[in-house]
Design a protein around this motif. Structure first.
Motif, mmCIF file in Angstrom:
data_model
loop_
_atom_site.group_PDB
_atom_site.id
_atom_site.type_symbol
_atom_site.label_atom_id
_atom_site.label_comp_id
_atom_site.label_asym_id
_atom_site.label_seq_id
_atom_site.Cartn_x
_atom_site.Cartn_y
_atom_site.Cartn_z
ATOM 1 N N PRO A 200 50.911 41.245 50.068
ATOM 2 C CA PRO A 200 49.816 41.573 49.152
ATOM 3 C C PRO A 200 50.013 42.895 48.425
ATOM 4 O O PRO A 200 50.716 43.790 48.882
ATOM 5 N N ILE A 201 49.323 43.003 47.292
ATOM 6 C CA ILE A 201 49.421 44.168 46.428
ATOM 7 C C ILE A 201 48.022 44.572 45.973
ATOM 8 O O ILE A 201 47.120 43.735 45.863
ATOM 9 N N ALA A 202 47.840 45.845 45.719
ATOM 10 C CA ALA A 202 46.554 46.332 45.216
ATOM 11 C C ALA A 202 46.330 45.826 43.803
ATOM 12 O O ALA A 202 47.234 45.880 42.958
ATOM 13 N N ALA A 203 45.149 45.334 43.528
ATOM 14 C CA ALA A 203 44.836 44.808 42.200
ATOM 15 C C ALA A 203 45.028 45.866 41.124
ATOM 16 O O ALA A 203 45.424 45.550 39.996
ATOM 17 N N ARG A 204 44.794 47.129 41.468
ATOM 18 C CA ARG A 204 44.970 48.189 40.471
ATOM 19 C C ARG A 204 46.434 48.316 40.048
ATOM 20 O O ARG A 204 46.720 48.567 38.879
ATOM 21 N N GLU A 205 47.348 48.144 40.991
ATOM 22 C CA GLU A 205 48.766 48.220 40.637
ATOM 23 C C GLU A 205 49.153 47.066 39.714
ATOM 24 O O GLU A 205 49.976 47.234 38.805
ATOM 25 N N ARG B 159 59.668 40.179 35.402
ATOM 26 C CA ARG B 159 60.053 40.248 36.808
ATOM 27 C C ARG B 159 58.806 40.174 37.678
ATOM 28 O O ARG B 159 57.786 40.812 37.380
ATOM 29 N N ASP B 160 58.867 39.363 38.745
ATOM 30 C CA ASP B 160 57.720 39.201 39.632
ATOM 31 C C ASP B 160 57.309 40.534 40.250
ATOM 32 O O ASP B 160 58.119 41.461 40.382
ATOM 33 N N LEU B 161 56.043 40.585 40.668
ATOM 34 C CA LEU B 161 55.480 41.811 41.248
ATOM 35 C C LEU B 161 54.807 41.475 42.575
ATOM 36 O O LEU B 161 53.911 40.620 42.627
ATOM 37 N N THR B 162 55.245 42.135 43.653
ATOM 38 C CA THR B 162 54.648 41.901 44.967
ATOM 39 C C THR B 162 54.293 43.234 45.622
ATOM 40 O O THR B 162 54.598 44.300 45.098
ATOM 41 N N GLY B 163 53.670 43.139 46.786
ATOM 42 C CA GLY B 163 53.301 44.328 47.519
ATOM 43 C C GLY B 163 54.459 44.903 48.310
ATOM 44 O O GLY B 163 55.559 44.348 48.335
ATOM 45 N N ALA C 190 61.879 40.873 43.610
ATOM 46 C CA ALA C 190 60.666 41.213 42.861
ATOM 47 C C ALA C 190 60.452 42.727 42.855
ATOM 48 O O ALA C 190 60.917 43.441 43.747
ATOM 49 N N GLU C 191 59.749 43.197 41.829
ATOM 50 C CA GLU C 191 59.308 44.590 41.850
ATOM 51 C C GLU C 191 58.263 44.745 42.949
ATOM 52 O O GLU C 191 57.507 43.822 43.242
ATOM 53 N N ARG C 192 58.229 45.918 43.559
ATOM 54 C CA ARG C 192 57.306 46.151 44.670
ATOM 55 C C ARG C 192 56.274 47.216 44.324
ATOM 56 O O ARG C 192 56.618 48.257 43.767
ATOM 57 N N GLY C 193 55.029 46.936 44.692
ATOM 58 C CA GLY C 193 54.006 47.956 44.622
ATOM 59 C C GLY C 193 54.214 48.958 45.748
ATOM 60 O O GLY C 193 55.080 48.776 46.614
ATOM 61 N N THR C 194 53.405 49.995 45.786
ATOM 62 C CA THR C 194 53.592 51.059 46.780
ATOM 63 C C THR C 194 52.443 51.182 47.776
ATOM 64 O O THR C 194 52.619 51.761 48.855
ATOM 65 N N VAL C 195 51.283 50.664 47.447
ATOM 66 C CA VAL C 195 50.099 50.839 48.300
ATOM 67 C C VAL C 195 50.030 49.710 49.325
ATOM 68 O O VAL C 195 49.899 48.535 48.967
#
Length: 247
Positions: free
Chosen positions: A158-163, A181-185, A232-237
């Motif tokens: 999961p990823i923060a909706a803000r990211e 590019r896909d985005l994941t947590g 995939a690109e990764r979020g940080t939170v």
């Protein structure tokens, strides 16, 4: 630039609106509350006057494949028609990671959404993102059955909706790229653990039961394919960090 947001009052839409405004963009909010029924009525091209980019984060709460397909195909057709007539140069649309081959329930609607974006006349950017941290709250509400909460068996990243919203605005500021590019947590989670952590953070004692949903929809959730690909690109939170920030 001038950005129109379809679904501007939703979980991600509100954040896209806020971030785009913070960055100095002129925002056009497309929502039922503003008189825009994108599913059942045509959107007058004048609403998109001088709009450079449409960000489509529209959504519907349903597990019906037929209902979700009808919604997304109708909304996409209206945005394409009005956007083309108004001379909009870019459509950015949000979808879900890992749904290839899962033409069932809500995912079937999102696959139809993707096809509508890709075959439309507007130059597009399609972003697939993982489930949001906020999904735990939604599961807690939807799965409530008397004194217990039933949680679908799901392995997610999961990823923060803000990211996600920040990424969408950045894509809207750029040129159309087709499939982004896909985005994941940042890390893997079990949905049942997320729901239990949410309850603990709120001091709520409630029985939670994990249940594997039937069919290809349930298999997709429990298999881990909805975590997305390794590249995939990764979020940080993390979910834990996001949850701590809510208190």
């Amino acid at each position: 630039m001038r950005i129109a947001i379809a679904g501007s009052t939703g979980t991600v839409g509100k954040l896209v609106h806020s971030i785009a405004t913070e960055r100095g963009h002129d925002v056009v909010a497309l929502a039922r509350s503003n008189g825009h029924d994108l599913e059942h009525a045509s959107l007058p091209p004048s609403v998109l006057d001088r709009v450079d980019t449409i960000v489509d984060v529209s959504g519907i709460q349903t597990l019906s494949r037929h209902r979700s397909r009808r919604f997304f195909e109708s909304v996409s057709a209206n945005l394409q028609q009005a956007g083309t007539a108004a001379g909009v140069g870019h459509l950015v649309a949000l979808s879900i990671v890992g749904i290839d081959g899962v033409d069932a329930a809500y995912y079937g609607g999102k696959l139809a959404h993707e096809r509508a974006v890709q075959r439309g006349a507007l130059p597009h950017t399609l972003l697939r993102a993982a489930q949001f941290h906020e999904f735990a709250e939604q599961t807690l509400v939807r799965g409530k059955m008397g004194p217990i909460t039933v949680v679908p068996a799901a392995r997610v990243r999961p990823i923060a909706a803000r990211e996600v919203a920040e990424h969408l605005v950045t894509l809207a500021e750029g040129e159309p790229v087709g499939r982004a590019r896909d985005l994941t947590g940042p890390r893997d989670e079990l949905l049942i653990d997320m729901v239990r952590a949410l309850l603990d953070a709120r001091g709520i004692r409630r029985t939670t039961i994990e249940m594997r949903l039937p069919g290809s929809f349930g298999r997709a959730m429990s298999s881990g394919r909805l975590r997305g690909h390794a590249n995939a690109e990764r979020g940080t939170v993390t979910f834990a960090e996001w949850l701590a920030a809510q208190s």
